[in-house]
Write a protein that holds these residues in place. Structure first.
Motif, mmCIF file in Angstrom:
data_model
loop_
_atom_site.group_PDB
_atom_site.id
_atom_site.type_symbol
_atom_site.label_atom_id
_atom_site.label_comp_id
_atom_site.label_asym_id
_atom_site.label_seq_id
_atom_site.Cartn_x
_atom_site.Cartn_y
_atom_site.Cartn_z
ATOM 1 N N LEU A 99 0.833 -1.214 0.000
ATOM 2 C CA LEU A 99 0.000 0.000 0.000
ATOM 3 C C LEU A 99 0.863 1.259 0.000
ATOM 4 N N MET A 100 1.981 1.227 0.766
ATOM 5 C CA MET A 100 2.869 2.386 0.795
ATOM 6 C C MET A 100 3.518 2.584 -0.583
ATOM 7 N N LEU A 101 3.854 1.493 -1.256
ATOM 8 C CA LEU A 101 4.469 1.580 -2.573
ATOM 9 C C LEU A 101 3.463 2.061 -3.623
ATOM 10 N N ILE A 102 2.203 1.697 -3.466
ATOM 11 C CA ILE A 102 1.150 2.163 -4.378
ATOM 12 C C ILE A 102 0.939 3.666 -4.206
ATOM 13 N N ASP A 103 0.937 4.090 -2.938
ATOM 14 C CA ASP A 103 0.712 5.518 -2.642
ATOM 15 C C ASP A 103 1.910 6.351 -3.084
ATOM 16 N N GLY A 104 3.119 5.866 -2.753
ATOM 17 C CA GLY A 104 4.349 6.519 -3.208
ATOM 18 C C GLY A 104 4.593 7.888 -2.651
ATOM 19 N N SER A 105 4.033 8.194 -1.491
ATOM 20 C CA SER A 105 4.227 9.525 -0.909
ATOM 21 C C SER A 105 5.203 9.438 0.260
ATOM 22 N N GLY A 106 5.885 10.528 0.514
ATOM 23 C CA GLY A 106 6.767 10.603 1.672
ATOM 24 C C GLY A 106 8.044 9.809 1.480
ATOM 25 N N VAL A 107 8.283 8.826 2.357
ATOM 26 C CA VAL A 107 9.576 8.141 2.417
ATOM 27 C C VAL A 107 9.655 6.964 1.451
ATOM 28 N N VAL A 108 8.563 6.635 0.780
ATOM 29 C CA VAL A 108 8.543 5.474 -0.115
ATOM 30 C C VAL A 108 8.269 5.941 -1.542
ATOM 31 N N LYS A 109 9.159 5.565 -2.435
ATOM 32 C CA LYS A 109 8.962 5.912 -3.843
ATOM 33 C C LYS A 109 7.935 4.976 -4.459
ATOM 34 N N LYS A 110 7.052 5.535 -5.292
ATOM 35 C CA LYS A 110 5.994 4.743 -5.915
ATOM 36 C C LYS A 110 6.603 3.647 -6.775
ATOM 37 N N ASP A 111 6.123 2.423 -6.557
ATOM 38 C CA ASP A 111 6.661 1.286 -7.306
ATOM 39 C C ASP A 111 5.558 0.246 -7.435
ATOM 40 N N LEU A 112 4.761 0.350 -8.513
ATOM 41 C CA LEU A 112 3.610 -0.547 -8.670
ATOM 42 C C LEU A 112 4.043 -1.995 -8.927
ATOM 43 N N LYS A 113 5.175 -2.174 -9.592
ATOM 44 C CA LYS A 113 5.654 -3.527 -9.866
ATOM 45 C C LYS A 113 5.985 -4.263 -8.574
ATOM 46 N N GLN A 114 6.734 -3.583 -7.692
ATOM 47 C CA GLN A 114 7.087 -4.201 -6.411
ATOM 48 C C GLN A 114 5.845 -4.381 -5.541
ATOM 49 N N ALA A 115 4.935 -3.406 -5.602
ATOM 50 C CA ALA A 115 3.689 -3.513 -4.843
ATOM 51 C C ALA A 115 2.903 -4.740 -5.295
ATOM 52 N N PHE A 116 2.848 -4.944 -6.617
ATOM 53 C CA PHE A 116 2.135 -6.094 -7.154
ATOM 54 C C PHE A 116 2.743 -7.403 -6.637
ATOM 55 N N LEU A 117 4.058 -7.507 -6.659
ATOM 56 C CA LEU A 117 4.726 -8.736 -6.205
ATOM 57 C C LEU A 117 4.442 -9.016 -4.728
ATOM 58 N N LEU A 118 4.493 -7.960 -3.904
ATOM 59 C CA LEU A 118 4.208 -8.122 -2.480
ATOM 60 C C LEU A 118 2.751 -8.530 -2.246
ATOM 61 N N CYS A 119 1.842 -7.888 -2.989
ATOM 62 C CA CYS A 119 0.420 -8.230 -2.861
ATOM 63 C C CYS A 119 0.173 -9.675 -3.270
ATOM 64 N N GLN A 120 0.827 -10.087 -4.337
ATOM 65 C CA GLN A 120 0.670 -11.463 -4.812
ATOM 66 C C GLN A 120 1.115 -12.456 -3.733
ATOM 67 N N LYS A 121 2.266 -12.181 -3.093
ATOM 68 C CA LYS A 121 2.768 -13.058 -2.033
ATOM 69 C C LYS A 121 1.773 -13.139 -0.879
ATOM 70 N N ALA A 122 1.265 -11.981 -0.464
ATOM 71 C CA ALA A 122 0.310 -11.958 0.646
ATOM 72 C C ALA A 122 -0.995 -12.639 0.264
ATOM 73 N N ALA A 123 -1.457 -12.404 -0.960
ATOM 74 C CA ALA A 123 -2.709 -13.007 -1.428
ATOM 75 C C ALA A 123 -2.592 -14.522 -1.512
ATOM 76 N N ASP A 124 -1.425 -14.997 -1.973
ATOM 77 C CA ASP A 124 -1.199 -16.436 -2.082
ATOM 78 C C ASP A 124 -1.204 -17.120 -0.707
ATOM 79 N N GLN A 125 -0.945 -16.342 0.337
ATOM 80 C CA GLN A 125 -0.999 -16.898 1.697
ATOM 81 C C GLN A 125 -2.417 -16.864 2.265
ATOM 82 N N GLY A 126 -3.367 -16.349 1.476
ATOM 83 C CA GLY A 126 -4.754 -16.308 1.934
ATOM 84 C C GLY A 126 -5.120 -15.054 2.683
#
Length: 636
Positions: free
Chosen positions: A463-490
């Protein structure tokens, strides 16, 4: 060959008898030994003692020593400690090393100083048991550096002469760095020497080192190859024989070997035999191990008996288990009072599990009691308790509690690698109210937890990578990979967010697939997005009925957009029965959450309603809010 040796032995015996009869003491001693061992003559202990006595009376020190040991043991003559002492003294006067050592044991209690002097003399003369005794006494009498060093020196001399207890003690000293520099390799080497003599405590120590990755088991010993190790596993008779001669601790260790299959074939029946043998000798660890074995086999009544014996010795773990037995009626009738008594005894003795159990029992008690129990465990350094206190502080915010308390406890747990505490810290820093929010800290803790595979942390970092504000640079590709990992865990929220990401990637079929998975598990945002997909036919066939069903579910869970659209449907009768009051209720709820469309439509709706209708809509809205006190938070 056997016949030739027998003839030779007989000639040797005849020659020795001739010399013995004319008073030659060496020959008398030799004849005594030959009678005792049946060499060249039929075994005859009476004749053996007669000739040994003849040599002893002529001042033959080895004969005097052997005669003394015979009187001391009572094996071949009637036991007589006075005669034993007399002959030990005569042999000792001639500086017979073993006699000096035996004499030191006679004087151990009545004359400890004299006994120690004698033991030291025997040790200097090379008697290994005297050397080991001296080492043991040095440890007891002198705890300073020099005394411990002397202890190691004497112990090593005994160990090098094959005294198995000394070999084990040398290994322990190397392992603990006591009297010598710590050296795990040397410790393993001496443990193996003792294990080769079938000393069970050494085998148990080796197994323990192997489990910690600090030693090599039998199969890794170059002097103890795998084939021979397998043979020893099949044949346990030597272990049994040595254990029969050993003390309670040796018997206990053999029980552990059978229990775990260390160097012998795993056998619970044999484990029980040896643990019980040690337990009967009041070995507390054996009693506890036996109780656990009995409990695991379902013999709760027998287990209760042994747990009680150990608990009576103020053993904290046994007291805690007794509390559990009485609470649940295991092996006895349930007795809540005794359960509480034993649990409190365990708590007083510092048993962590008992403290945690008492904390659970106090859930319905005043909050101070429950927190006091958790504090005891947390202050002992247990991360689970620290995490629980941090979560407790974060949730309650009652008098005396604050976000600072929550952060302090969560950080103590997180510093120990407690992944849930790391995630909780990230969330706390992200949405702090009493302390300044700190997105950098939140990001760092999310990263630590995400790297350990925590789905909640992976999603929040996404979510921080999707928002990309403040201390985290926006990175939808990395956000997608992290979401996929979390989603695969249910992790349901990640599944819902993954649907949004697929939608932005123009992959409506994949988006719908993940929304349906999340929606069916109750995720409100996924329910709303699935409703929109059904309404517009995005990624699936258009279905207005299913669109309405999912819209209602999302609205009921507080999704403002769903409430706004549902309100408009009721106001206009679009797919539902016309109900302006119900429509106004939903529009009011959505407008209060800042939904722009609802804020416009609620004013239009109000113009179409009478005063009583507006009051009823207000009443319904307030009733809904009372039943749904936790508002839905829209995700990016």
């Amino acid at each position: 060959m056997a016949t030739r040796n027998a003839a030779k032995d007989k000639r040797s015996f005849n020659n020795a008898v001739k010399e013995a009869r004319i008073g030659h003491r060496e020959s008398q001693y030799e004849v005594g030994l030959m009678y005792a061992n049946g060499v060249g003559v039929a075994q005859d202990f009476v004749q053996a003692i007669y000739w040994i006595r003849q040599a002893a009376e002529k001042g033959h020190a080895p004969a005097q020593y052997l005669l003394a040991t015979s009187y001391g043991s009572g094996d071949v003559v009637e036991q007589d400690h006075h005669q034993a002492l007399k002959w030990y003294m005569k042999a000792a006067e001639q500086e017979h090393p073993k006699a000096i050592y035996k004499l030191s044991r006679f004087y151990a209690e009545p004359h400890p100083e004299a006994a120690r002097d004698l033991c030291q003399t025997a040790a200097k003369l090379g008697v290994p048991k005297a050397q080991f005794d001296l080492a043991t006494e040095n440890v007891a009498l002198h705890q300073d550096f020099e005394g411990v060093n002397d202890s190691f020196s004497w112990c090593l001399q005994a160990a090098e002469q094959g005294v198995v207890e000394a070999q084990f003690a040398v290994a322990e000293m190397y392992l603990q760095g006591r009297g010598v520099a710590m050296d795990v390799v040397q410790a393993c080497a001496w443990y193996r020497k003792a294990a080769h003599q079938y000393f069970a405590p050494a085998q148990v120590a080796l197994a323990g080192l192997d489990e910690m990755g600090l030693g090599r088991g039998l199969s890794g010993d170059p002097d103890y190859p795998g084939v021979e190790a397998a043979e020893r596993r099949r044949n346990s008779s030597r272990w049994l024989k040595q254990a029969e001669l050993g003390d309670a601790h040796v018997k206990y260790c053999l029980g552990l070997m059978f229990l775990n299959g260390w160097a012998v074939v795993q056998d619970n029946d044999q484990a029980r035999v040896w643990l019980e043998a040690a337990a009967q000798l009041e070995h507390a660890d054996a009693q506890l191990a036996l109780a656990k074995l009995l409990e695991s086999s379902g013999d709760f009544q027998a287990a209760l008996t042994w747990y009680t014996k150990v608990a009576d010795k103020h053993h904290p773990e046994a007291c805690a288990v007794l509390g559990r037995f009485y609470w649940h009626g295991l092996g006895t009738s349930a007795d809540a009072f005794l359960g509480l008594v034993w649990t409190m005894r365990a708590v007083a003795l510092g048993d962590v599990q008992a403290i945690a159990m008492l904390g659970k029992l106090a859930v319905d008690a005043p909050d101070q009691i429950r927190r006091a129990c958790l504090h005891q465990v947390a202050n002992l350094g247990f991360a689970d308790a620290q995490y629980a206190l941090g979560q407790d502080s974060e949730a309650l915010f009652v008098s005396g509690q604050s976000e600072a308390d929550a952060i302090r406890w969560l950080k103590r747990a997180a510093d120990q690698g407690h992944v849930k505490a790391e995630t909780a810290l990230g969330l706390l820093y992200l949405g702090a109210r009493e302390v300044p929010p700190d997105k950098a800290q939140a990001r760092d803790w999310f990263i630590q937890a995400a790297e350990q595979g925590d789905a909640k942390a992976q999603w929040n970092l996404a979510l921080m990578l999707i928002d990309g504000s403040g201390v985290v640079k926006k990175d939808l590709k990395q956000a997608f990979l992290l979401c996929q990992k979390a989603a695969d865990q249910g992790f349901v929220p990640a599944q819902a967010t993954l649907g949004i990401l697929f939608s932005k990637m123009k992959k409506p079929e994949k988006a719908v697939e993940w929304w349906r998975i999340a929606a069916e598990q109750g995720d409100p945002e996924a329910q709303y997005n699935l409703s929109v997909a059904y309404g517009k036919g995005l990624g699936l066939d258009r279905d207005t009925e299913l669109a309405l069903d999912w819209l209602i579910k999302a609205a009921e869970q507080g999704v403002a957009s769903a409430q706004s659209k549902l309100g408009l449907r009721y106001v206009t009768g679009d797919g539902v029965a016309l109900d302006p009051i119900e429509g106004h209720k939903w529009l009011m709820l959505a407008s209060l959450k800042g939904d722009a469309a609802a804020q416009v439509n609620v004013k239009r709706s109000e113009d179409q309603l009478g005063r009583m209708q507006i009051l009823e809509a207000n009443r319904r809205a307030m009733a809904w809010q009372g039943n749904h006190s936790r508002p839905h938070q829209t995700r990016p």
